[in-house]
Design a protein around this motif. Structure first.
Motif, PDB file in Angstrom:
ATOM      1  N   UNK A  14       0.828  -1.218   0.000  1.00 48.45           N
ATOM      2  CA  UNK A  14       0.000   0.000   0.000  1.00 48.45           C
ATOM      3  C   UNK A  14       0.857   1.261   0.000  1.00 48.45           C
ATOM      4  N   UNK A  15       1.973   1.229   0.721  1.00 49.82           N
ATOM      5  CA  UNK A  15       2.812   2.415   0.859  1.00 49.82           C
ATOM      6  C   UNK A  15       3.604   2.736  -0.405  1.00 49.82           C
ATOM      7  N   UNK A  16       3.905   1.732  -1.207  1.00 40.61           N
ATOM      8  CA  UNK A  16       4.761   1.960  -2.380  1.00 40.61           C
ATOM      9  C   UNK A  16       4.342   1.082  -3.560  1.00 40.61           C
ATOM     10  N   UNK A  19       6.498   1.524  -6.794  1.00 37.48           N
ATOM     11  CA  UNK A  19       7.842   0.958  -6.629  1.00 37.48           C
ATOM     12  C   UNK A  19       7.833  -0.556  -6.657  1.00 37.48           C
ATOM     13  N   UNK A  20       6.832  -1.157  -6.023  1.00 39.14           N
ATOM     14  CA  UNK A  20       6.714  -2.618  -6.003  1.00 39.14           C
ATOM     15  C   UNK A  20       6.481  -3.135  -7.417  1.00 39.14           C
ATOM     16  N   UNK A  21       5.600  -2.482  -8.149  1.00 44.16           N
ATOM     17  CA  UNK A  21       5.323  -2.907  -9.527  1.00 44.16           C
ATOM     18  C   UNK A  21       6.576  -2.758 -10.383  1.00 44.16           C
ATOM     19  N   UNK A  22       7.307  -1.687 -10.207  1.00 43.15           N
ATOM     20  CA  UNK A  22       8.547  -1.485 -10.961  1.00 43.15           C
ATOM     21  C   UNK A  22       9.545  -2.612 -10.666  1.00 43.15           C
ATOM     22  N   UNK A  23       9.692  -2.980  -9.392  1.00 37.78           N
ATOM     23  CA  UNK A  23      10.623  -4.057  -9.024  1.00 37.78           C
ATOM     24  C   UNK A  23      10.190  -5.401  -9.601  1.00 37.78           C
ATOM     25  N   UNK A  24       8.896  -5.659  -9.603  1.00 38.70           N
ATOM     26  CA  UNK A  24       8.392  -6.914 -10.166  1.00 38.70           C
ATOM     27  C   UNK A  24       8.682  -6.978 -11.658  1.00 38.70           C
ATOM     28  N   UNK A  25       8.451  -5.863 -12.334  1.00 36.81           N
ATOM     29  CA  UNK A  25       8.667  -5.827 -13.782  1.00 36.81           C
ATOM     30  C   UNK A  25      10.120  -6.047 -14.157  1.00 36.81           C
ATOM     31  N   UNK A  27      12.588  -7.445 -12.090  1.00 39.45           N
ATOM     32  CA  UNK A  27      13.196  -8.668 -11.543  1.00 39.45           C
ATOM     33  C   UNK A  27      12.647  -9.930 -12.192  1.00 39.45           C
ATOM     34  N   UNK A  28      11.430  -9.880 -12.682  1.00 43.60           N
ATOM     35  CA  UNK A  28      10.745 -11.031 -13.285  1.00 43.60           C
ATOM     36  C   UNK A  28      10.565 -12.167 -12.287  1.00 43.60           C
ATOM     37  N   UNK A  29      10.660 -11.852 -11.012  1.00 46.65           N
ATOM     38  CA  UNK A  29      10.452 -12.824  -9.940  1.00 46.65           C
ATOM     39  C   UNK A  29       9.080 -12.589  -9.318  1.00 46.65           C
ATOM     40  N   UNK A  30       8.404 -13.637  -8.889  1.00 47.66           N
ATOM     41  CA  UNK A  30       7.107 -13.435  -8.224  1.00 47.66           C
ATOM     42  C   UNK A  30       7.297 -12.788  -6.855  1.00 47.66           C
ATOM     43  N   UNK A  39       0.083 -15.909   3.656  1.00 51.98           N
ATOM     44  CA  UNK A  39       0.110 -15.641   2.219  1.00 51.98           C
ATOM     45  C   UNK A  39      -1.291 -15.299   1.740  1.00 51.98           C
ATOM     46  N   UNK A  40      -1.407 -14.180   1.010  1.00 52.44           N
ATOM     47  CA  UNK A  40      -2.708 -13.734   0.521  1.00 52.44           C
ATOM     48  C   UNK A  40      -2.756 -13.653  -1.001  1.00 52.44           C
ATOM     49  N   UNK A  41      -1.612 -13.337  -1.631  1.00 55.50           N
ATOM     50  CA  UNK A  41      -1.608 -13.169  -3.084  1.00 55.50           C
ATOM     51  C   UNK A  41      -0.178 -13.280  -3.602  1.00 55.50           C
ATOM     52  N   UNK A  42      -0.087 -13.433  -4.908  1.00 55.16           N
ATOM     53  CA  UNK A  42       1.204 -13.441  -5.584  1.00 55.16           C
ATOM     54  C   UNK A  42       1.117 -12.465  -6.739  1.00 55.16           C
ATOM     55  N   UNK A  43       2.117 -11.602  -6.866  1.00 56.18           N
ATOM     56  CA  UNK A  43       2.184 -10.664  -7.985  1.00 56.18           C
ATOM     57  C   UNK A  43       3.323 -11.082  -8.901  1.00 56.18           C
TER      58      UNK A  43
END
Length: 92
Positions: A14-16, A19-25, A27-30, A39-43
């Motif tokens: 929620x806070x970032x 930034x989280x989406x940028x790191x996921x894009x 790193x290509x890591x879940x 555990x609630x979700x995986x992006x």
């Protein structure tokens, strides 16, 4: 050796979010998201999601092919090769 999964609490998400989406894009890591310590979700990045969906489609086709072979509804190797040769001849 298996990598340690990336895990963040939902409050950090929620806070970032950007930034989280940028790191996921990049790193290509879940990324595993927890809520109340569970555990609630995986992006995953869109590219990784598309790759996963493509692999699932291939696996479904292979499973369907195996069922057809077991039922005797498949094609022999000779029939497949003859059809492939005919298609290649048409393209030349």
């Amino acid at each position: 050796m298996q990598k340690t999964p990336k895990i963040i609490p939902i409050s950090d998400l929620r806070q970032d979010v950007s930034g989280v989406i940028r790191r996921i894009s990049t790193s290509r890591e879940p990324l595993f998201i927890t809520q109340r310590g569970r555990a609630a979700a995986v992006m995953v990045s869109m590219k990784e999601y598309e790759n996963t969906q493509h692999e699932l489609q291939i696996l479904r086709l292979l499973a369907r092919g195996e069922k057809e072979i077991e039922a005797g509804a498949g094609f022999s190797l000779e029939e497949v090769m003859a059809e492939a040769d005919a298609l290649l001849a048409e393209q030349q």
